[in-house]
Write an enzyme that holds these catalytic residues in place. Structure first.
Site, short mmCIF file in Angstrom:
data_model
loop_
_atom_site.label_atom_id
_atom_site.label_comp_id
_atom_site.label_asym_id
_atom_site.label_seq_id
_atom_site.Cartn_x
_atom_site.Cartn_y
_atom_site.Cartn_z
N GLU A 7 -10.49 4.29 -4.15
CA GLU A 7 -10.11 5.50 -3.43
C GLU A 7 -9.08 6.36 -4.15
O GLU A 7 -8.14 6.89 -3.56
CB GLU A 7 -9.63 5.13 -2.01
CG GLU A 7 -10.76 4.51 -1.20
CD GLU A 7 -10.38 4.16 0.23
OE1 GLU A 7 -11.25 4.25 1.10
OE2 GLU A 7 -9.21 3.79 0.46
N HIS A 50 -3.28 4.12 -3.49
CA HIS A 50 -2.71 3.20 -2.50
C HIS A 50 -1.31 2.73 -2.90
O HIS A 50 -0.92 1.59 -2.68
CB HIS A 50 -3.64 2.01 -2.26
CG HIS A 50 -4.90 2.39 -1.54
ND1 HIS A 50 -4.94 2.60 -0.18
CD2 HIS A 50 -6.15 2.61 -2.00
CE1 HIS A 50 -6.18 2.94 0.17
NE2 HIS A 50 -6.93 2.96 -0.92
N ASP A 53 0.87 -1.17 0.00
CA ASP A 53 0.00 0.00 0.00
C ASP A 53 0.91 1.22 0.00
O ASP A 53 2.13 1.11 -0.20
CB ASP A 53 -0.94 -0.01 1.21
CG ASP A 53 -2.27 0.70 0.92
OD1 ASP A 53 -2.25 1.95 0.80
OD2 ASP A 53 -3.31 0.03 0.81
#
Length: 633
Positions: free
Chosen positions: A380, A309, A255
């Site tokens: 995201e 990420h 990540d």
């Protein structure tokens, strides 16, 4: 002063009445009898058994977890020693080595039932009755085909037949694949327990189990980027998953926080991205974990989350003449550029970024080979990160792509298509289904515009009431449920950014996990269960506030509740399953899993007496007593 010697005399009299043996050697005064599926505690008699024997033989499902599709068993047991287990197998060459290892694990689990087990062999001491010494448990396992790798089409069904004649108990397993046979051995191990009175094992003397999972995808996600987890803790997680017939370990290995995966062709990724040289998964360790899982009936599913990420681990590009590979890395204020610190997204304007991404896929495909699924992440994305990076905005303008949200979503979808092509190329041009999280690309009206439902599976992390779930199903997307309102296991703790509780609070108890039915959610939203599109589900442990010190307790036994939902898809709620889950939790503890405690031990020994039914009547009765002038001390 005269009262003192009197008290001493009373104590002495009591001591005289007690047996001379040490307390731990005293025979238990209690026995248990099966009454309408519950083990009822009372004074031991000719009609009672030990608690373990009662748990093993009482109730329609015995103590098996997850509940089989069909099970019948006797109320009698046969005693034997773990050294008296024989094996006879019929399998094809590719499968036999796996089966031998699965049987070895089965035998090791039997050893762990001894309360004095401390690793290796348990201290079986006896002396034993001759009938125990001579009794054998004979395994007879037949596997039809040579499938030695798991896929969404794998037949995981099995049949198990236990019969006892004289001094032999025969356990016959019939399965189409190794994976079904492995599940059968797990079920058989749960039809066995330790009998303290004779220091031996006992197995139900007769049983018929016909079993098949309700869903082909039954998973646990572990995030090893926010905090590092040792290989040993991951192996322990795989052991617990196998005990519950879960079949997918979704490894969110990297990540923006860290890049703990060793890549031989890209050593800079880990060099720049690990927390320390000791917190890295070597290529050998990754391969070993993949095989460790396969033996236990589990696919180790890699996720490489992108284009968001990403971050730490990507800083070396400019030094190596490749330009900036990722943007917004560790950028502040983080709230403007990502959902949590630290930030980072791939640089869509740099074509060399795709060269590096292709190398990552090449190595991941080899490390996790052979892959039948791949997780692209894909959630995201923060458009403001891209839209405030000069290199990207100039690229968007120069190519007349536009600068509004739809323009960025379109370029995001182009990135995803290039990623799919790179992965397919890395996989010797064999395309596998890709999994994506729900995101802006899957919002209303967008999913089928940007994504092909024949190529992608959507993993749902929004709530179970999200109407977009229905839209995805009606557009023929296959889905995996991980709705955070029931299946996020990191919820219900103090906030790690700011104060108060974390964003997805409250805590999700095992009852909420158990009752979360993907088919019911789909039916509520669309009027149809869409069984052919719902592949299953997964509980997620994101690790902002977890490391291996709390790993077992966060996952188990809530992960076991998930397992029965996905294996059995019971029509009832959690209540009929409670006593079996308590037993399963104790079984996992015996196997070295530090699962969280659900109830006091007293509840385990007094089934059916820890409940809230009738609480309103009890309160009313108390109120009536108070009206009559009676108070509760």
């Amino acid at each position: 002063m005269a009262s003192v010697p009197v008290a001493v005399e009373v104590v002495a009299a009591v001591l005289v009445l007690l047996p001379s043996a040490a307390p731990q050697e005293l025979p238990a005064p209690w026995g248990w009898a099966c009454d309408e599926g519950l083990c009822v505690k009372g004074v031991t008699s000719d009609t009672t058994t030990s608690l373990n024997q009662c748990k093993l033989t009482c109730g329609p499902e015995s103590a098996v977890w997850p509940r089989p599709a069909s099970i019948e068993h006797s109320s009698e047991v046969a005693f034997f020693l773990p050294t008296n287990v024989t094996r006879r197998v019929s399998c094809q060459d590719a499968v036999c080595p796996l089966l031998d290892q699965a049987i070895d694990l089965f035998l090791d689990n039997l050893q762990k039932y001894h309360p004095d087990y401390a690793g290796g062999s348990a201290p079986w001491e006896g002396p034993w009755d001759a009938s125990i010494v001579s009794h054998t448990l004979d395994l007879d396992v037949t596997i039809w085909n040579a499938d030695d790798r798991l896929s969404l089409e794998t037949d995981e069904s099995y049949q198990l037949f236990v019969t006892t004649i004289a001094d032999k108990t025969n356990a016959q397993v019939v399965a189409a694949t190794y994976f079904g046979a492995r599940h059968a051995l797990e079920t058989l191990s749960q039809l066995v327990d330790y009998e303290e009175g004779v220091d031996a094992l006992m197995v139900v003397s007769a049983a018929t189990v016909v079993d098949v999972p309700a869903f082909p995808y039954r998973g646990i996600l572990l995030d090893t980027s926010r905090n590092f987890f040792s290989v040993q803790s991951i192996e322990r997680t795989l052991d617990a998953m196998a005990a519950n017939k879960l079949n997918t370990f979704h490894w969110h290995i990297t990540d923006s926080h860290s890049f703990p995966m060793q890549l031989e062709t890209l050593p800079n990724m880990a060099y720049y991205g690990t927390y320390s040289s000791r917190k890295i998964y070597t290529t050998t360790e990754i391969r070993n974990l993949v095989e460790y899982g396969r033996i236990r009936g589990i696919r180790v599913l890699p996720e490489f989350d992108a284009p968001a990420h990403v971050g730490n681990g990507w800083q070396w590009g400019e030094e190596q003449g490749l330009g900036k590979l990722a943007v917004c890395v560790n950028r502040e204020p983080w709230q403007s550029y990502c959902v949590e610190p630290p930030c980072g997204q791939l640089n869509l304007a740099n074509p060399k970024m795709y060269d590096v991404l292709g190398q990552i896929y090449n190595e991941m495909v080899e490390l996790f080979s052979p892959i039948d699924l791949f997780h692209y992440g894909g959630d995201e994305v923060n458009l403001n990160c891209w839209n405030t990076t000069d290199e990207i905005t100039s690229w968007m303008d120069e190519n007349n792509f536009g600068r509004d949200a739809d323009a960025y979503y379109n370029q995001w979808s182009v990135f995803q298509e290039k990623s799919r092509q790179l992965l397919t190329s890395a996989n010797a041009d064999r395309e596998v289904p890709g999994i994506l999280w729900t995101s802006h690309l899957t919002e209303e009206g967008r999913a089928d515009q940007y994504l092909d439902p024949t190529k992608y599976i959507i993993q749902i992390w929004t709530t179970g009431t999200d109407y977009l779930i229905g839209e995805l199903l009606e557009k023929n997307f296959r889905v995996i449920f991980s709705n955070y309102d029931r299946w996020y296991l990191d919820c219900g703790f103090g906030a790690w950014v700011g104060e108060g509780n974390n964003w997805c609070s409250p805590y999700k108890g095992w009852q909420a996990v158990y009752d979360n039915s993907p088919l019911d959610i789909a039916t509520d939203l669309t009027g149809s269960a869409h069984e052919e599109l719902i592949l299953g589900g997964e509980a997620a442990l994101w690790s902002e506030q977890a490391d291996e010190m709390v790993l077992d307790a966060r996952l188990w036994p809530r992960g076991a509740a998930l397992a029965e939902r996905l294996w059995t898809n019971p029509s009832h709620n959690w209540e009929p399953a409670e006593t079996r889950l308590i037993r399963q939790r104790q079984r996992m503890v015996a196997r070295g899993i530090m699962a969280d405690r659900i109830q006091p031990q007293w509840c385990h020994q007094n089934e059916g007496l820890c409940y809230l039914k009738g609480i309103h009547q009890g309160c009313q009765a108390m109120g009536d007593a108070e009206v009559a002038g009676v108070t509760k001390a």
